[in-house]
Design a protein around this motif. Structure first.
Motif, PDB file in Angstrom:
ATOM      1  N   ALA A 120       0.827  -1.214   0.000  1.00  0.00           N
ATOM      2  CA  ALA A 120       0.000   0.000   0.000  1.00  0.00           C
ATOM      3  C   ALA A 120       0.858   1.260   0.000  1.00  0.00           C
ATOM      4  CB  ALA A 120      -0.924  -0.006   1.224  1.00  0.00           C
ATOM      5  N   THR A 121       1.971   1.235   0.738  1.00  0.00           N
ATOM      6  CA  THR A 121       2.851   2.403   0.799  1.00  0.00           C
ATOM      7  C   THR A 121       3.481   2.688  -0.563  1.00  0.00           C
ATOM      8  OG1 THR A 121       3.359   1.963   3.125  1.00  0.00           O
ATOM      9  CG2 THR A 121       4.877   3.383   1.938  1.00  0.00           C
TER      10      THR A 121
ATOM     11  N   ARG B 150       0.888   4.103  -2.895  1.00  0.00           N
ATOM     12  CA  ARG B 150       0.511   5.487  -2.567  1.00  0.00           C
ATOM     13  C   ARG B 150       1.572   6.477  -3.014  1.00  0.00           C
ATOM     14  NH1 ARG B 150       0.627   7.159   3.587  1.00  0.00           N
ATOM     15  NH2 ARG B 150       2.828   7.082   3.010  1.00  0.00           N
TER      16      ARG B 150
ATOM     17  N   THR C 125      -5.257  -8.885   7.360  1.00  0.00           N
ATOM     18  CA  THR C 125      -6.599  -8.298   7.448  1.00  0.00           C
ATOM     19  C   THR C 125      -6.612  -7.089   8.375  1.00  0.00           C
ATOM     20  OG1 THR C 125      -7.618 -10.446   7.039  1.00  0.00           O
ATOM     21  CG2 THR C 125      -9.005  -8.761   8.052  1.00  0.00           C
TER      22      THR C 125
ATOM     23  N   GLY D 170      -4.727  -4.154   6.754  1.00  0.00           N
ATOM     24  CA  GLY D 170      -5.535  -3.503   5.727  1.00  0.00           C
ATOM     25  C   GLY D 170      -6.651  -2.667   6.311  1.00  0.00           C
ATOM     26  N   ALA D 171      -7.339  -3.212   7.325  1.00  0.00           N
ATOM     27  CA  ALA D 171      -8.437  -2.477   7.952  1.00  0.00           C
ATOM     28  C   ALA D 171      -7.918  -1.230   8.672  1.00  0.00           C
ATOM     29  CB  ALA D 171      -9.175  -3.388   8.931  1.00  0.00           C
TER      30      ALA D 171
ATOM     31  N   ALA E 273      -5.124   0.456   8.004  1.00  0.00           N
ATOM     32  CA  ALA E 273      -4.662   1.445   7.028  1.00  0.00           C
ATOM     33  C   ALA E 273      -5.840   2.175   6.389  1.00  0.00           C
ATOM     34  CB  ALA E 273      -3.830   0.751   5.960  1.00  0.00           C
ATOM     35  N   HIS E 274      -6.915   1.451   6.133  1.00  0.00           N
ATOM     36  CA  HIS E 274      -8.093   2.065   5.527  1.00  0.00           C
ATOM     37  C   HIS E 274      -8.757   3.061   6.490  1.00  0.00           C
ATOM     38  CE1 HIS E 274     -11.686   2.423   3.036  1.00  0.00           C
ATOM     39  NE2 HIS E 274     -12.421   2.211   4.122  1.00  0.00           N
ATOM     40  N   ALA E 275      -8.818   2.689   7.784  1.00  0.00           N
ATOM     41  CA  ALA E 275      -9.534   3.515   8.757  1.00  0.00           C
ATOM     42  C   ALA E 275      -8.689   4.668   9.289  1.00  0.00           C
ATOM     43  CB  ALA E 275     -10.019   2.644   9.914  1.00  0.00           C
TER      44      ALA E 275
ATOM     45  N   GLY F   1      -5.073   5.273   8.291  1.00  0.00           N
ATOM     46  CA  GLY F   1      -3.908   5.666   7.505  1.00  0.00           C
ATOM     47  C   GLY F   1      -2.733   4.741   7.775  1.00  0.00           C
ATOM     48  N   LEU F   2      -1.812   4.680   6.817  1.00  0.00           N
ATOM     49  CA  LEU F   2      -0.674   3.764   6.927  1.00  0.00           C
ATOM     50  C   LEU F   2       0.269   4.141   8.071  1.00  0.00           C
ATOM     51  CD1 LEU F   2       0.101   3.403   3.127  1.00  0.00           C
ATOM     52  CD2 LEU F   2      -0.794   1.631   4.629  1.00  0.00           C
TER      53      LEU F   2
ATOM     54  N   THR G 295      -1.185   3.320  11.469  1.00  0.00           N
ATOM     55  CA  THR G 295      -1.261   1.871  11.685  1.00  0.00           C
ATOM     56  C   THR G 295       0.093   1.300  12.087  1.00  0.00           C
ATOM     57  OG1 THR G 295      -3.071   1.669  10.084  1.00  0.00           O
ATOM     58  CG2 THR G 295      -1.816  -0.327  10.599  1.00  0.00           C
TER      59      THR G 295
END
Length: 448
Positions: free
Chosen positions: A241-242, A245, A358, A361-362, A364-366, A368-369, A372
């Motif tokens: 994800a990083t 982004r 999981t 991911g949750a 990071a979505h809620a 931010g990376l 988290t």
């Protein structure tokens, strides 16, 4: 006059070499199985199902494997386990070569391979404890850790090359590595350490769990491994994800992922000296603190190479913790419980690890990376502080450890038949010994 360096011995190197070959093959098959599942089905979900089946096999077999490792001859178990792995992979190679492989067959094969690997792990652990002198255990375990780290680097490279030709070659090559391990096991002595008496399976498993839970040191070690496995399993999602982004691309993902293996190799090189020179509790706490600081660095750096360096430093702490913890676990666990305690620790450390991706991911979505990863680092900091004080709070007199070591020597030289006859008469004494062992672990930790 300088004393000659003690050697690990032929039996250890036979065991090490066979399982090293198998480890490289397994690392290749772990890549090939989901890829073949995707190629055959055209559905990415089947790739995920196959990887999940592998993980389920590992978890499902871990506790029964400890009972087997304590009850039956280790050479026999190594022979049968490696032969079973070769049979499964040989069958897969034939099915893939003939185009007859089915996603369902891959699921079954993945589960069986996970179960085989999970069964062999405590058997090898008990065999190492039998073949290696206590003062050489850190060196032996550091070599095992370096083997695992190198397999994570070499195995995927081998898989990538062979997959270009035909996936059947990956499975065939892995089958040959299992056969190599079986041949090395055949050359081991027939009776490698004491074997235990028959007990109901549930009672036997509970006995290993109970010993681990009564030891503050081992209990903390299991907690440490559980948290770190959860964190590191989620890091790959954060890396992907990083890089997405920041626009760094897939090359950055590959570089940073490769640093997981590179860091593990570096950690395995320093693990034995650390285990020899630092008290066990302090060594684990310091290595955990290094991981926490590196994770904080990873959360703040922006360059690909800076992030890669932080990941390498973070993963270098893992082998140090494993070597120190495993050395202490082998030293304070009675011979008749070695397999079950190792399996109990492995089961606890792996039970919730699949949730790591999981949760990452949750989170990071809620949040931010950065948040988290920072939260994960804070959790690891708390883990390090807990480890620093755990053994100090439970220190007891040294004679408890001496009594335990004496009992280990008596158990190791006691004939199997005699042990079976005396089992019911000595069970109460052993239970009392195990109740003291939890506190005696702290003595060893403070001694270093």
């Amino acid at each position: 006059m300088k004393q000659p360096k003690q050697k690990l011995g032929r039996r250890f190197w036979l065991l090490f070499s066979g399982e090293a070959a198998s480890a490289v093959g397994t690392a290749a098959s772990v890549i090939a199985l989901p890829m073949v599942a995707y190629q055959v089905s055209g559905d990415v979900r089947h790739a995920g199902f196959t990887s999940t089946a592998l993980s389920l096999g590992i978890v499902a077999a871990r506790l029964p494997a400890g009972v087997l490792a304590d009850r039956y001859p280790r050479r026999t178990l190594l022979l049968l386990g490696n032969a079973a792995g070769a049979l499964v992979l040989g069958t897969l190679a034939v099915l893939r070569a003939t185009g007859a492989v089915h996603p369902g067959a891959l699921l079954v094969a993945a589960f069986l391979l996970g179960a085989v690997g999970s069964t062999l792990a405590p058997v090898e652990n008990v065999a190492v404890r039998t073949f290696v002198q206590a003062n050489l255990l850190p060196r032996a375990l550091a070599l095992v850790q370096s083997r695992a780290a190198l397999a994570l680097i070499i195995g995927p490279l081998v898989a990538g090359v062979l997959l270009k030709a035909n996936a059947a070659w990956v499975f065939a090559a892995d089958a040959l590595t299992y056969l190599t391990a079986a041949c090395c096991a055949f050359l081991l002595p027939a009776k490698a350490g004491p074997t235990g008496t028959a007990q109901p399976p549930l009672k036997a498993v509970t006995e290993g769990m109970r010993f681990l839970w009564r030891s503050p040191f081992l209990r903390y070690g299991a907690l440490n491994a559980t948290v770190l496995n959860l964190v590191f399993n989620g890091l790959l999602i954060v890396v992907i994800a990083t890089c997405d982004r920041t626009g760094a691309g897939t090359v950055a993902v590959g570089v940073q992922t490769a640093c997981f293996g590179a860091g593990a190799v570096a950690g395995s090189l320093v693990a034995a000296p650390v285990a020899r020179r630092l008290p066990a509790g302090r060594a684990i706490a310091l290595a955990t603190a290094v991981i926490a600081l590196a994770l904080l660095g990873f959360a703040t750096v922006r360059s690909t190479w800076g992030a890669a360096l932080m990941l390498a430093i973070a993963t270098s702490g893992g082998p140090v913790i494993t070597v120190v913890l495993s050395s202490m676990q082998m030293r304070i666990t009675p011979p008749r419980l070695q397999g079950r305690v190792h399996s109990a620790s492995g089961f606890l450390s792996q039970a919730i690890a699949p949730l790591g991706p999981t949760l990452a991911g949750a989170g990071a979505h809620a949040f931010g990376l950065g948040t988290t990863v920072t939260a994960a680092a804070a959790l690891v900091v708390l883990l390090a502080v807990t480890g620093w004080f755990t053994t100090a709070r439970h220190a007891v007199a040294a004679d408890a450890q001496q009594a335990l070591e004496l009992q280990e020597i008596m158990d190791a030289h006691q004939p199997v038949d005699a042990a079976a006859e005396k089992h019911s008469d000595t069970q109460k004494s052993l239970d009392a010994q195990e109740a003291r062992a939890g506190n005696s672990a702290a003595v060893e930790a403070n001694r270093g």
